[in-house]
Design an enzyme around this catalytic site. Structure first.
Site, PDB file in Angstrom:
ATOM      1  N   ASN A   1       0.843  -1.196   0.000  1.00 38.96           N
ATOM      2  CA  ASN A   1       0.000   0.000   0.000  1.00 38.96           C
ATOM      3  C   ASN A   1       0.882   1.252   0.000  1.00 38.96           C
ATOM      4  O   ASN A   1       1.969   1.269   0.568  1.00 38.96           O
ATOM      5  CB  ASN A   1      -0.986  -0.004   1.172  1.00 38.96           C
TER       6      ASN A   1
ATOM      7  N   CYS B   1     -10.611  -4.427   0.128  1.00 39.23           N
ATOM      8  CA  CYS B   1     -11.728  -3.489   0.034  1.00 39.23           C
ATOM      9  C   CYS B   1     -12.519  -3.739  -1.259  1.00 39.23           C
ATOM     10  O   CYS B   1     -12.067  -4.451  -2.156  1.00 39.23           O
ATOM     11  CB  CYS B   1     -11.221  -2.044   0.101  1.00 39.23           C
TER      12      CYS B   1
ATOM     13  N   CYS C   1     -10.709  -2.892  -4.545  1.00 33.04           N
ATOM     14  CA  CYS C   1      -9.716  -3.915  -4.917  1.00 33.04           C
ATOM     15  C   CYS C   1     -10.393  -5.173  -5.437  1.00 33.04           C
ATOM     16  O   CYS C   1      -9.934  -5.783  -6.404  1.00 33.04           O
ATOM     17  CB  CYS C   1      -8.821  -4.243  -3.725  1.00 33.04           C
TER      18      CYS C   1
ATOM     19  N   GLU D   1      -3.246  -4.287  -3.247  1.00 30.62           N
ATOM     20  CA  GLU D   1      -3.807  -5.172  -4.273  1.00 30.62           C
ATOM     21  C   GLU D   1      -3.866  -4.480  -5.629  1.00 30.62           C
ATOM     22  O   GLU D   1      -3.493  -5.061  -6.652  1.00 30.62           O
ATOM     23  CB  GLU D   1      -5.225  -5.625  -3.880  1.00 30.62           C
TER      24      GLU D   1
END
Length: 164
Positions: A62, A112, A115, A75
């Site tokens: 991230n 999430c 993603c 991701e």
């Protein structure tokens, strides 16, 4: 009225040691990707490893920004890299893990919705599902065969595809 019911299916392993050697290695690769996380605001590091059919493993983490919407989840960093540089080499499996010193993480961290939508698009693009391993360091691992179990209502609008 018609009632519909959706059921999801995944396998839960008590620890990484219960996985195949290949899956253990991919989870370890995701854990090593945590080192490149830029997460000074949330202090919540996410690492991803994506294994391609050729055997190539892509790493991502991230990347936060002080303007929160400008950051990107691990991701999507991984999957956009795949799409830009390796789209002809199908994704076989993807491992996701997380770490923070702020609190204990006791179960796998799920991706999430944004993603999951990108993951669904990648599966559609390569016309095959990918194995998804959600790995909790020193805890359980959840393994899914394809993104359908995680996001049964992914957005696909065939009318948006233009043919010439």
């Amino acid at each position: 009225m018609t009632k519909h019911e959706i059921k999801i299916a995944f396998n839960e392993y008590d620890s990484i040691e219960e996985l195949s050697e290949a899956d253990q290695k991919l989870c370890a690769e995701a854990e090593s990707a945590l080192a490149s996380s830029h997460s000074p605001y949330s202090k919540f590091k996410v690492g991803v490893a994506v294994k391609l059919k050729s055997g190539t493993v892509l790493h991502a983490s991230n990347q936060e920004n002080v303007a929160y919407p400008s950051g990107l989840c691990a991701e999507r960093v991984a999957l956009f890299n795949w799409g830009a540089n390796h789209a002809d080499d199908p994704i076989i499996a993807m491992a996701v893990t997380a770490h923070t010193n702020e609190f204990p993480i006791l179960k796998p961290v799920t991706s999430c919705g944004s993603c999951l939508q990108v993951m669904a698009e990648c599966e559609k693009r390569q016309n095959s599902p990918m194995k998804v391993l959600l790995y909790c360091i020193d805890g359980p691992v959840w393994v899914m065969s394809g993104v359908d179990s995680m996001m049964p209502f992914a957005f696909f609008e065939e009318r948006l595809i233009q043919t010439t």
